[in-house]
Design an enzyme around this catalytic site. Structure first.
Site, PDB file in Angstrom:
ATOM      1  N   ASP A   1      35.182  33.092  44.654  1.00  0.00           N
ATOM      2  CA  ASP A   1      36.487  33.737  44.718  1.00  0.00           C
ATOM      3  C   ASP A   1      36.439  34.724  45.893  1.00  0.00           C
ATOM      4  O   ASP A   1      35.364  34.992  46.438  1.00  0.00           O
ATOM      5  CB  ASP A   1      36.722  34.464  43.385  1.00  0.00           C
ATOM      6  CG  ASP A   1      37.994  35.282  43.387  1.00  0.00           C
ATOM      7  OD1 ASP A   1      39.009  34.782  43.893  1.00  0.00           O
ATOM      8  OD2 ASP A   1      37.963  36.417  42.894  1.00  0.00           O
TER       9      ASP A   1
ATOM     10  N   ASP B   1      35.433  37.010  39.450  1.00  0.00           N
ATOM     11  CA  ASP B   1      35.471  38.276  38.716  1.00  0.00           C
ATOM     12  C   ASP B   1      36.724  38.437  37.867  1.00  0.00           C
ATOM     13  O   ASP B   1      36.826  39.395  37.106  1.00  0.00           O
ATOM     14  CB  ASP B   1      35.380  39.452  39.686  1.00  0.00           C
ATOM     15  CG  ASP B   1      36.643  39.603  40.507  1.00  0.00           C
ATOM     16  OD1 ASP B   1      37.105  40.741  40.675  1.00  0.00           O
ATOM     17  OD2 ASP B   1      37.172  38.594  40.981  1.00  0.00           O
TER      18      ASP B   1
ATOM     19  N   ASP C   1      39.585  33.338  36.963  1.00  0.00           N
ATOM     20  CA  ASP C   1      38.376  32.612  37.361  1.00  0.00           C
ATOM     21  C   ASP C   1      37.630  32.023  36.166  1.00  0.00           C
ATOM     22  O   ASP C   1      36.757  31.167  36.344  1.00  0.00           O
ATOM     23  CB  ASP C   1      37.422  33.541  38.121  1.00  0.00           C
ATOM     24  CG  ASP C   1      38.001  34.011  39.438  1.00  0.00           C
ATOM     25  OD1 ASP C   1      38.671  33.190  40.098  1.00  0.00           O
ATOM     26  OD2 ASP C   1      37.795  35.176  39.806  1.00  0.00           O
TER      27      ASP C   1
END
Length: 674
Positions: A376, A568, A572
């Site tokens: 990410d 995080d 996700d």
């Protein structure tokens, strides 16, 4: 800037409570020790005992071992000097006493194991091997086999205890008392008795016992117990302070936000304890192997004793029995079933010292084989802390644009929203905001002082067919577009900072053999590509909704890659669950990401991804070194024993000696720097 509404859980980076690591029921201390899976090398757990009693029992065991060793050495010397009176019953009594001092527990456990249906335990192997040696008159060798076996057990217990202590000393040093402020007075209480919302006082040099928000204007803390980094962390009023941090400079007061058992430090401890019980595939294989291997060895020893009668001229029973006893002693799988779990346990301990929490030994194995790392962006490779860079109005004043945007954003907990509100100050105070609706992956819709307002990305305006300056699509900066009553009213540019170690992290991953690095982000594609170029990431995809991330990830999986995903946010979590190894940033990360992840990086440093891979590779290397050592030496000495070349002395080395070498090799990882 991450897609404005892709992840509304990242407000944690600004001022909301840090996530608590939620894990299952805490294991008992016996379970916390590496479980060998077959029960052959560690005696059945004793009844609960107090600390003083346990220490006395261990001390008595050591004393008996020393006495046995002295008697054995004395007997060997008398045999060597050929003393006339040292024969017959006297010789048997000396060696017999030496044997009983160390062997009685082993014989007892062998009987217990047989009673439970576990006939082919290591206790049984040691018992029949040493009884056979006494039957043949090889008293010294019989005592030596049992004595050195017990000495090996002492070393094994000490190594496991050392591993356990090394982890507990790092994270299970929670304070036993805390100063609680009640009615203006400070009283000392157990932290378990403190309730959420109460105020505690932390003196300089003291460890924080409970999670809380800082009430003092500012304070500096050492965060090494949580992050592995001892660099001081300056906190200001209202910021989150976590259990385990150490107050460095002056008295500070906190308002407690979680109970003692729910604190971040308690969660980390439980997580590491649980990890010890989750086995790697290699560990599971060795446990299953030992259950099959041991009875096969017993039957081979019986065959070695009796089958030669039909094929060998001048067959001598005692000669072939001796060879079978050597075969039995060598065959004990102790080096494998103890040192291998200990190797993984050491890897988990080494990881915890580096601010990385593995939720099981199996993930150490998985990390070693990773060839693709997908990440990410916001909160993972970038700080996730946004600032307004520019306010560009269209047909209205800058103050009006900022006012309506901040009024609507004040109803969101997203870091971008907080950045806008912080920049605007109290400019929107008194404005009436109604009917606020969050549109996932797009932005916010609502009414401000009766006017319909949209604040979000370009896709939000496109969704409602609102035209805007198309040249904005090519800008690399993160933009927050605003529309009032279906008319484009301007934009705010938002910037996020790349983490200091992000570029080094990508370089280290490539050096470790990771073939492909990929970034999946909901942020504007131009921004994503800019960050990817800066960090030298192989592939990057921007403008993704949460479901798009899943689709891209599944496409990568179809290529047969071994993939780790690092994220995080709550958005996700689905991808983390799909990955071969899911990694969550534990400092800024959402509860959902941390819950779903297999590995948690407490420091929020991208470079720790490479550290986790190095730990996995080194742990796997040590485990396979132990397997090769144990099998290599055992096969060699088994062969020599079958042909009558090796004696029981060589058998002792092949069993106990190799086990000790394997254990020393396993605990070596705890002293390594990563």
């Amino acid at each position: 800037m991450e897609n404005h509404r892709e992840n509304n859980s990242r407000d944690i980076a600004v001022e909301t409570p840090e996530p608590t690591i939620k894990v299952g029921k805490r294991q008992t201390e016996q379970e916390f020790v590496a479980d060998d899976g077959c029960g052959c090398c560690t005696p059945p757990p004793p009844k609960k005992n107090n600390s003083a009693g346990a220490k006395k029992e261990k001390k008595d065991s050591y004393v008996l071992t020393v006495l046995s060793l002295l008697l054995l050495l004395g007997g060997i010397v008398l045999d060597w000097q050929d003393v006339s009176w040292f024969e017959g019953y006297i010789r048997l009594a000396v060696f017999g006493l030496a044997y009983v001092l160390v062997g009685w527990k082993v014989i007892w456990y062998a009987g217990r194991s047989i009673a439970r249906g576990d006939v082919f335990s290591e206790f049984f192997l040691m018992t029949i091997a040493t009884f056979g040696a006494f039957y043949l008159g090889e008293f010294a060798e019989g005592v030596a086999v049992m004595l050195f076996y017990v000495i090996g057990e002492h070393f094994q217990e000490s190594a496991v205890a050392r591993s356990r202590r090394s982890i507990k000393e790092l994270i299970d040093n929670r304070p036993e008392e805390v100063q609680l402020i009640r009615n203006g007075q400070a009283i000392t209480v157990n932290p378990r008795d403190v309730k959420v919302g109460e105020v505690i006082r932390i003196r300089a040099g003291e460890k924080v016992a409970l999670d809380g928000t800082l009430l003092s204007e500012e304070a500096s803390f050492n965060t090494a117990a949580l992050t592995g980094e001892s660099r001081p962390d300056r906190k200001t009023k209202g910021e989150k302070v976590l259990a385990g941090m150490i107050n460095l400079d002056k008295v500070a007061e906190l308002r407690v936000t979680s109970l003692f058992e729910d604190s971040t430090l308690s969660g980390i401890l439980k997580l590491v304890e649980q990890a010890a019980g989750r086995k790697a595939k290699t560990q599971q294989f060795i446990s299953k192997f030992a259950k099959v291997y041991t009875p096969i060895i017993v039957f081979l020893a019986l065959s070695l004793t009796f089958l030669p009668y039909f094929f060998v001229e001048n067959y001598v029973f005692n000669e072939w029995l001796y060879r079978a006893l050597v075969f039995l002693v060598i065959s004990c799988p102790c080096a494998l079933v103890v040192s291998i779990p200990l190797g993984y346990f050491g890897g988990i301990g080494a990881a915890s010292r580096n601010g990385i929490l593995f939720k099981g030994a199996s993930f150490l194995d998985s990390m070693a084989g990773i060839d693709t790392v997908v990440m990410d962006k916001t909160g993972t490779l970038t700080e996730g802390v946004f600032q307004v860079q520019e306010v560009q109005p269209n047909r209205i004043s800058e103050a009006q644009l900022l006012r309506v945007a901040a009024a609507l954003e004040s109803h969101s907990s997203h870091p971008v929203a907080k950045a806008v509100v912080a920049y605007a100050g109290n400019i929107y105070a008194g404005d009436e905001v109604k009917e606020v609706e969050e549109i996932a992956g797009h932005g916010l819709k609502g009414k401000v002082n009766g006017k319909e307002v949209l604040v979000g990305n370009a896709k939000l305006l496109q969704k409602f067919n609102i035209s805007y300056d198309s040249s904005l699509d090519s800008k690399e900066e993160g933009l927050l577009l605003v529309a009032i009553d279906k008319v484009y009213a301007g934009y705010l540019s938002i910037a996020d900072k790349v983490k200091e170690d992000a570029a080094a992290a990508i370089e280290q991953l490539h050096q470790l053999g990771v073939k492909t690095t990929v970034m999946l982000s909901g942020d504007k594609d131009s921004i994503v590509q800019k960050v990817a170029r800066e960090l030298k990431i192989d592939k990057a995809y921007g403008g993704l909704l949460p479901q798009d991330k899943v689709s891209h990830f599944e496409a990568l999986q179809q290529d047969g890659k071994k993939i780790a995903f690092v994220g995080d946010g709550i958005n996700d979590a689905p991808v983390i669950a799909l990955a071969d190894v899911g990694i969550a940033m534990g400092g800024l990360g959402s509860d959902a990401a941390i819950e779903t992840a297999d590995v948690v990086i407490q420091t929020d440093q991208p470079a720790k991804i490479a550290t986790a891979i190095r730990l996995g590779k080194k742990t796997k290397q040590i485990v396979w070194q132990n397997i090769a050592l144990a099998f290599g030496v055992k096969i060699l000495v088994l062969s020599l024993g079958a042909f009558g070349i090796a004696s029981l002395w060589e058998a002792v080395f092949a069993d106990v000696g190799v086990a000790l070498l394997a254990i020393l090799n396993a605990i070596r990882i705890q002293r390594m720097k990563f």
